[in-house]
Design a protein around this motif. Structure first.
Motif, PDB file in Angstrom:
ATOM      1  N   ILE A  71       0.855  -1.186   0.000  1.00  0.00           N
ATOM      2  CA  ILE A  71       0.000   0.000   0.000  1.00  0.00           C
ATOM      3  C   ILE A  71       0.892   1.237   0.000  1.00  0.00           C
ATOM      4  N   ASN A  72       0.313   2.350  -0.395  1.00  0.00           N
ATOM      5  CA  ASN A  72       1.061   3.601  -0.469  1.00  0.00           C
ATOM      6  C   ASN A  72       0.097   4.757  -0.200  1.00  0.00           C
ATOM      7  N   SER A  73       0.274   5.387   0.953  1.00  0.00           N
ATOM      8  CA  SER A  73      -0.568   6.535   1.309  1.00  0.00           C
ATOM      9  C   SER A  73       0.270   7.525   2.089  1.00  0.00           C
ATOM     10  N   SER A  92       4.045  -1.053   3.648  1.00  0.00           N
ATOM     11  CA  SER A  92       3.340   0.223   3.665  1.00  0.00           C
ATOM     12  C   SER A  92       4.316   1.342   3.318  1.00  0.00           C
ATOM     13  N   ASP A  93       4.192   1.846   2.104  1.00  0.00           N
ATOM     14  CA  ASP A  93       5.086   2.896   1.615  1.00  0.00           C
ATOM     15  C   ASP A  93       4.501   4.229   2.085  1.00  0.00           C
ATOM     16  N   GLU A  94       5.147   4.801   3.114  1.00  0.00           N
ATOM     17  CA  GLU A  94       4.623   6.026   3.724  1.00  0.00           C
ATOM     18  C   GLU A  94       5.585   7.203   3.521  1.00  0.00           C
ATOM     19  N   VAL A  95       6.246   7.216   2.366  1.00  0.00           N
ATOM     20  CA  VAL A  95       7.270   8.249   2.158  1.00  0.00           C
ATOM     21  C   VAL A  95       6.692   9.668   2.196  1.00  0.00           C
ATOM     22  N   TYR A  96       5.390   9.803   1.901  1.00  0.00           N
ATOM     23  CA  TYR A  96       4.781  11.145   1.930  1.00  0.00           C
ATOM     24  C   TYR A  96       3.990  11.375   3.223  1.00  0.00           C
TER      25      TYR A  96
HETATM   26  C1  LIG Z   1       5.688   6.272  -3.528  1.00  0.00           C
HETATM   27  C2  LIG Z   1       7.172   6.363  -3.524  1.00  0.00           C
HETATM   28  N1  LIG Z   1       7.878   5.408  -2.904  1.00  0.00           N
HETATM   29  C3  LIG Z   1       9.211   5.435  -2.871  1.00  0.00           C
HETATM   30  C4  LIG Z   1       9.921   6.445  -3.474  1.00  0.00           C
HETATM   31  C5  LIG Z   1      11.426   6.423  -3.445  1.00  0.00           C
HETATM   32  O1  LIG Z   1      11.929   7.260  -2.468  1.00  0.00           O
HETATM   33  P1  LIG Z   1      13.489   7.541  -2.347  1.00  0.00           P
HETATM   34  O2  LIG Z   1      13.796   8.710  -3.234  1.00  0.00           O
HETATM   35  O3  LIG Z   1      13.716   7.839  -0.893  1.00  0.00           O
HETATM   36  O4  LIG Z   1      14.207   6.324  -2.802  1.00  0.00           O
HETATM   37  C6  LIG Z   1       9.233   7.466  -4.144  1.00  0.00           C
HETATM   38  C7  LIG Z   1       9.965   8.536  -4.831  1.00  0.00           C
HETATM   39  O5  LIG Z   1       9.438   9.237  -5.667  1.00  0.00           O
HETATM   40  C8  LIG Z   1       7.819   7.418  -4.160  1.00  0.00           C
HETATM   41  O6  LIG Z   1       7.097   8.360  -4.784  1.00  0.00           O
END
Ligand SMILES: Cc1ncc(COP(=O)(O)O)c(C=O)c1O
Length: 384
Positions: A168-170, A200-204
């Protein structure tokens, strides 16, 4: 040079990423580049000074394999303060070379040949290749256009005895949609009592607007107990070029991730880790982000409001989708290329984020830009 052997590609379908393609085109034709997701404004000088400080103080050799302990401790404190969850900095947090490395290590540590992974599309471009390199099988479920809600009945129907992971990504790249508490409960429900782990991709996590709470898996203890949470200081501190990210996960899962991480990079950048550890101590450095980016989103959408593009609400990330169906019925890729060349604004088509290149006539624009850049871009968009 000529290589005369046979190469059997491990990733036969992988080409140049759409971000590189559109940025390359923007540079070639001198267009305003709202395609690739990176800020064009200066980062905190305090953070730069901290990195310099640690370099001068001699922190220039290998960091410990799991990351500088001070940074892992700062992340544990932040997770506790924000979500009320306890991660052991020694055994449950790992620093990575950006979220991209984190994703790769998580997938590689968990996925065996034939394991199935559910990816919700449109999806970040590194997810599927990581699964494929492990011999895993990707099962796709599409977010429902135009509000990009998860189709939970469909996700549930994809689960079988081979399902090993759901990603997931939120807040969500590329759509700017966010998962709600109801979504998280649904995810919790369909994966409970199973062997399925969640990435869970929470980078934002800090780029979320309108007072909405970021629904981290960390708020759901049962879910967190079978999840990998991935973060990126590239997003949080406008430093995408520093490639510093992290993973939080229960110790048993983390042990496996570290076995991979140690052979991918072993450790990531030492002085940056020390600097970020210090910088995180002032919560304002990340708590001010929603307001900062909301102002940019509102400015951009306000400026294109009277254009022929239709605004698809963005609740998080630094991306804004615009629907151009009232302007053209060209394919997203063709339209994105044409407006870059003819009008001088580069964006990213959303169709490459789908394995089957679904085309809803929407483009992604990055608003992590200075006011001047956004005004110039919007003036052009209003003329299209
Ligand atoms: C949803 C998502 N996950 C992961 C990443 C990768 O992040 P990083 O630049 O820290 O490798 C990005 C980068 O655009 C992203 O948008």
């Amino acid at each position: 040079m000529n290589y005369n052997g046979n190469v059997k590609s491990r990733l036969p379908n992988a080409g140049t990423s759409i971000f590189a393609v559109m940025s390359g085109l923007a540079n070639e034709v001198g267009a305003i580049n709202l395609s690739q997701g990176f800020p064009d404004f200066p980062i905190s000088m305090e953070l730069v000074d901290l990195v310099n400080h640690y370099m001068r103080e001699g922190f220039n050799q290998y960091a410990p394999m799991p990351g500088v302990l001070a940074l892992r401790e700062a992340i544990a404190v932040k997770a506790f303060d924000t979500f009320g969850i306890t991660y052991d900095p020694v055994s449950e947090i790992n620093i990575t070379a950006g979220a991209t490395e984190a994703i790769f290590c998580v997938v590689t540590s968990m996925i065996h040949t034939g394991d199935e992974v559910i990816i919700i599309e449109p999806a970040y471009d590194s997810y599927a290749p990581a699964v494929e390199l492990c011999g895993g099988v990707v099962r796709y479920s599409s977010l429902q256009f135009p509000d990009y809600a998860v189709n939970w009945p469909e996700v549930k129907s994809l689960i079988n005895s081979h399902t090993k992971m759901i990603m997931i990504n939120s807040p969500h790249n590329p759509t700017g949609s966010v998962l709600s508490a109801a979504d998280m409960k649904e995810l919790d429900h369909i994966t409970r009592n199973s062997n399925i782990v969640v990435m869970s991709d929470e980078v934002y996590e800090h780029l979320i607007f309108d007072g909405i709470r970021h629904e981290s898996v960390c708020y759901y203890p049962e879910l967190a107990s079978r999840s990998f949470v991935i973060g990126s200081f590239g997003k949080t501190f406008h430093t995408t070029g520093w490639k510093t990210g992290f993973i939080m996960a229960p110790a048993v899962l983390m042990t496996e991730v570290r076995k991979v991480h140690q052979f991918v990079v072993f450790a990531s950048n030492t002085p940056i880790q020390h600097a970020v550890a210090q910088f995180l101590k002032n919560k304002e450095n990340y708590l001010q982000l929603p307001g900062f980016y909301q102002q940019k989103r509102d400015m951009f959408t306000g400026l294109v409001h009277n254009s022929r593009f239709k605004i698809i609400p963005s609740y998080g990330t630094y991306f804004q989708l615009l629907d151009y169906s009232a302007i053209s019925d060209e394919k997203e890729m063709d339209f994105a290329v044409r407006i870059t060349k003819e009008f001088g604004v580069a964006s990213v088509p959303v169709s490459p984020f789908y394995h089957d290149k679904q085309d809803h006539k929407v483009l992604r624009f990055c608003f992590a830009k200075t006011e001047e850049t956004l005004v110039k871009a919007a003036e052009i968009l209003c003329k299209i």
